[in-house]
Design a protein around this motif. Structure first.
Motif, PDB file in Angstrom:
ATOM      1  N   ASN A   1      38.686  39.102  33.182  1.00 59.40           N
ATOM      2  CA  ASN A   1      39.211  40.017  34.150  1.00 59.40           C
ATOM      3  C   ASN A   1      39.842  41.859  33.550  1.00 59.40           C
ATOM      4  OD1 ASN A   1      38.466  37.299  35.953  1.00 59.40           O
ATOM      5  ND2 ASN A   1      39.277  38.859  37.388  1.00 59.40           N
TER       6      ASN A   1
ATOM      7  N   PRO B   1      42.497  37.238  38.299  1.00 58.61           N
ATOM      8  CA  PRO B   1      42.039  37.298  39.015  1.00 58.61           C
ATOM      9  C   PRO B   1      42.413  36.790  40.185  1.00 58.61           C
ATOM     10  CG  PRO B   1      42.002  35.488  37.490  1.00 58.61           C
ATOM     11  CD  PRO B   1      43.077  36.584  36.889  1.00 58.61           C
TER      12      PRO B   1
ATOM     13  N   ASN C   1      35.475  37.105  38.747  1.00 56.64           N
ATOM     14  CA  ASN C   1      36.180  36.017  39.323  1.00 56.64           C
ATOM     15  C   ASN C   1      35.766  34.488  39.484  1.00 56.64           C
ATOM     16  OD1 ASN C   1      38.263  37.673  39.689  1.00 56.64           O
ATOM     17  ND2 ASN C   1      38.095  37.899  42.231  1.00 56.64           N
TER      18      ASN C   1
ATOM     19  N   ARG D   1      34.381  42.743  40.675  1.00 61.50           N
ATOM     20  CA  ARG D   1      35.262  41.807  40.702  1.00 61.50           C
ATOM     21  C   ARG D   1      35.175  40.214  41.628  1.00 61.50           C
ATOM     22  NH1 ARG D   1      39.562  43.533  38.919  1.00 61.50           N
ATOM     23  NH2 ARG D   1      39.041  45.307  36.637  1.00 61.50           N
TER      24      ARG D   1
ATOM     25  N   SER E   1      38.989  45.066  33.759  1.00 65.89           N
ATOM     26  CA  SER E   1      39.983  46.551  34.406  1.00 65.89           C
ATOM     27  C   SER E   1      40.033  46.962  33.253  1.00 65.89           C
ATOM     28  CB  SER E   1      41.145  45.818  34.397  1.00 65.89           C
ATOM     29  OG  SER E   1      42.050  46.295  34.728  1.00 65.89           O
TER      30      SER E   1
ATOM     31  N   ASP F   1      43.218  41.089  42.449  1.00 66.98           N
ATOM     32  CA  ASP F   1      42.387  42.045  42.098  1.00 66.98           C
ATOM     33  C   ASP F   1      41.565  42.302  43.148  1.00 66.98           C
ATOM     34  OD1 ASP F   1      40.834  40.474  41.684  1.00 66.98           O
ATOM     35  OD2 ASP F   1      40.227  41.162  39.722  1.00 66.98           O
TER      36      ASP F   1
END
Length: 215
Positions: free
Chosen positions: A132, A64, A124, A120, A136, A67
């Motif tokens: 996350n 977190p 977060n 993202r 991903s 990214d």
């Protein structure tokens, strides 16, 4: 124009994970699975560099806020990668001008990058890190699956990529509205608390009247 669907799909995938796209195309070309991949993407140094950078992104993409920093750095890199891959594919095929292919690949990569980066940032805000990691992994597997599918069925893969791109943009707009609405509510509650605190503050008392006259 036969290479256009492959260029579009590679651009969409590059906006999510450019290093995976370069690595996959290079491996497919080196192993003889397709003759659409130019020699420059099959070079050993290119494959090694793409592999190392892909591993770096695979780690950074699951932490977190790290990214989001990674996405910010790649705001320029991913569209450029999409444009370069598109131009190389067009040059190898010869059915589409390289400049047009670069424009398609770069612009598509930029749009999909905005979708990824915006999503993202929204994810977060959740306190746990598992969302996350899950997102991903889904992105990595999705890129690998669609790029592989595009090698054998470029038109169908481009259709899927287009649907995912439009859906991602719609989700991004929805999230932006929700975040803006939540920010307004938070600001309003903060202002109400401030006014309430001012209202409950004790007022200054007037001095007692001792009965004397003042002139």
């Amino acid at each position: 124009m036969s290479v256009l669907p492959l260029v579009f799909t590679s651009g969409w995938a590059s906006g999510i994970n450019a290093y995976a796209v370069v690595l996959l195309f290079g491996v497919f070309g080196a192993t003889g699975l397709t003759d659409e991949v130019p020699e420059s993407l099959q070079r050993t140094d290119v494959l090694v560099a793409a592999g190392v950078l892909f591993l770096c992104e695979a780690v950074a993409d699951k932490i977190p806020y790290v990214d989001s920093i990674w996405d910010s750095v790649h705001t320029v890199i991913r569209p450029i990668a999409g444009a370069v891959v598109g131009a190389l594919l067009a040059g190898q095929n010869g059915s589409l001008p390289e400049l047009a292919a670069a424009a398609v690949g770069g612009s598509t990569a930029l749009l999909s990058h905005f979708v990824k980066a915006g999503t993202r940032m929204a994810v977060n805000t959740s306190p746990e890190p598992f969302s996350n990691i899950g997102l991903s992994l889904a992105e990595d597997l999705g890129v690998a699956a669609i790029v592989t599918f595009a090698v054998f069925h470029p038109v169908a893969a481009a259709t899927i990529a287009a649907v995912l791109l439009v859906a991602g943009l719609a989700i991004l707009v929805f999230l932006a509205k929700q975040i803006r609405r939540g920010w307004r509510r938070w600001s309003q509650r903060r202002e109400e608390k401030r006014l309430a605190a001012l209202g409950t503050r004790p007022r200054a008392q007037a001095p007692p009247d001792d009965g004397s006259d003042h002139f």
